[in-house]
Motif scaffolding. Sequence first.
Motif, PDB file in Angstrom:
ATOM      1  N   ALA A 153       0.663  -1.581  -0.166  1.00 44.63           N
ATOM      2  CA  ALA A 153       0.044   0.335  -0.044  1.00 44.63           C
ATOM      3  C   ALA A 153       0.626   1.043  -0.037  1.00 44.63           C
ATOM      4  CB  ALA A 153      -0.810  -0.190   1.040  1.00 44.63           C
ATOM      5  N   ALA A 154       2.298   1.204   0.716  1.00 43.93           N
ATOM      6  CA  ALA A 154       3.056   2.491   0.539  1.00 43.93           C
ATOM      7  C   ALA A 154       4.266   2.854  -0.465  1.00 43.93           C
ATOM      8  CB  ALA A 154       4.027   2.491   1.949  1.00 43.93           C
ATOM      9  N   LEU A 155       3.836   1.449  -1.242  1.00 43.93           N
ATOM     10  CA  LEU A 155       4.498   1.265  -2.501  1.00 43.93           C
ATOM     11  C   LEU A 155       3.724   1.796  -3.626  1.00 43.93           C
ATOM     12  CD1 LEU A 155       6.867   0.514  -4.195  1.00 43.93           C
ATOM     13  CD2 LEU A 155       5.707  -1.462  -4.444  1.00 43.93           C
ATOM     14  N   LEU A 156       2.446   1.568  -3.423  1.00 43.74           N
ATOM     15  CA  LEU A 156       1.972   1.978  -4.351  1.00 43.74           C
ATOM     16  C   LEU A 156       1.268   3.448  -4.459  1.00 43.74           C
ATOM     17  CD1 LEU A 156      -0.649  -0.859  -4.619  1.00 43.74           C
ATOM     18  CD2 LEU A 156       0.186  -0.015  -6.714  1.00 43.74           C
ATOM     19  N   ALA A 157       1.824   3.965  -3.039  1.00 41.76           N
ATOM     20  CA  ALA A 157       1.393   5.779  -2.757  1.00 41.76           C
ATOM     21  C   ALA A 157       2.201   6.092  -3.353  1.00 41.76           C
ATOM     22  CB  ALA A 157       0.725   5.997  -1.196  1.00 41.76           C
ATOM     23  N   VAL A 158       3.508   5.650  -3.475  1.00 39.21           N
ATOM     24  CA  VAL A 158       4.676   6.233  -3.705  1.00 39.21           C
ATOM     25  C   VAL A 158       5.127   6.387  -5.069  1.00 39.21           C
ATOM     26  CG1 VAL A 158       7.313   6.707  -3.222  1.00 39.21           C
ATOM     27  CG2 VAL A 158       5.953   6.253  -1.293  1.00 39.21           C
ATOM     28  N   ILE A 159       4.866   5.424  -5.389  1.00 37.21           N
ATOM     29  CA  ILE A 159       4.972   5.128  -7.272  1.00 37.21           C
ATOM     30  C   ILE A 159       4.720   6.232  -8.583  1.00 37.21           C
ATOM     31  CG2 ILE A 159       4.188   3.833  -9.479  1.00 37.21           C
ATOM     32  CD1 ILE A 159       4.627   1.210  -7.522  1.00 37.21           C
TER      33      ILE A 159
END
Length: 307
Positions: A153-159
């Motif tokens: 979820a954090a990765l998807l927000a930063v991508i």
Amino acid sequence: MLLSRRKTKRMMMKIISMFSVVRGYNIPVVIAAQYLSAIYIFAPHKRALSVVFDSGLFLIVLASSLAIASGYIINNFYDSNKDLINRPSKSMLDRLVSQKTKLQVYFTLNFVVALLAIFISWRAVIFFSSYIFLIWFYSHKLKKYAIIGNLTAALLAVIPFFAILLYYKNFYPQIVAHASFLGILIVMREIIKDLENLQGDLANGYQTIPVKYGEATARKVLIGLCLFTVLPLYTLIEVFDVGYMDLYFYGAALFLISFAVLVMRAVTKSDYLKLHVILKFLIVTGVFSIVLINPKVLENGRNLLPF
């Protein structure tokens, strides 16, 4: 006349429902974050207005926004049963739009994203195709599992910010520190959401950190993550030149100390909701605090103004 009014009212309710499903209140924040990061971090040497009116950047921001909106739709689709328990009021509003319509809008948005990516570059096609797939895989499978779901979820927000990085093809070390701090905050927010949604997750077989390891362990993880923010905060304040944005980071450190104290005392769902609001405030404030890196950057575009 009365029938026409009813149809209009029904249509307005469906529009509001779809706005709720795609979380339309979050997307403008993402757009602002992408443009501000482009102006102040990725292309500070360029005139501000030339960045704002860059057609290539506009297509990337638009594609990112539509991909995020489609992601919220597919997430809502898979979480519909859980949300009936965790967010009954919002769930009833979201259900004014049928599951079939949600899927139709989801595939339409993804098609538009792919089309926009073709106009940008072949790299953009690969990037956004991978992003859309990862969002679907997260919503369908990964979010049900402890730790990996939170990290994804954090990765998807930063991508989406990496889309801007790929566009400008320049890399600054402080970007890693910014992304790390933001990523930690988002992981914390996801764990808080898991604590808020404990009943629905239990009923639907989600193996989140609170479900699998208990609420006490989840709180300890949150406090540990609070302590871990010291590393990116120190780097951003002492190592890199972030201009006046260091005022935000000092303030964030104070907020996180208060957050850790409140975590230790949190018991009820309303307690976790307050913690969620604190993290949201930090994330949104951080987005607009990017301006503090160098407020004079905006002066670079003055000679482009028609007056």
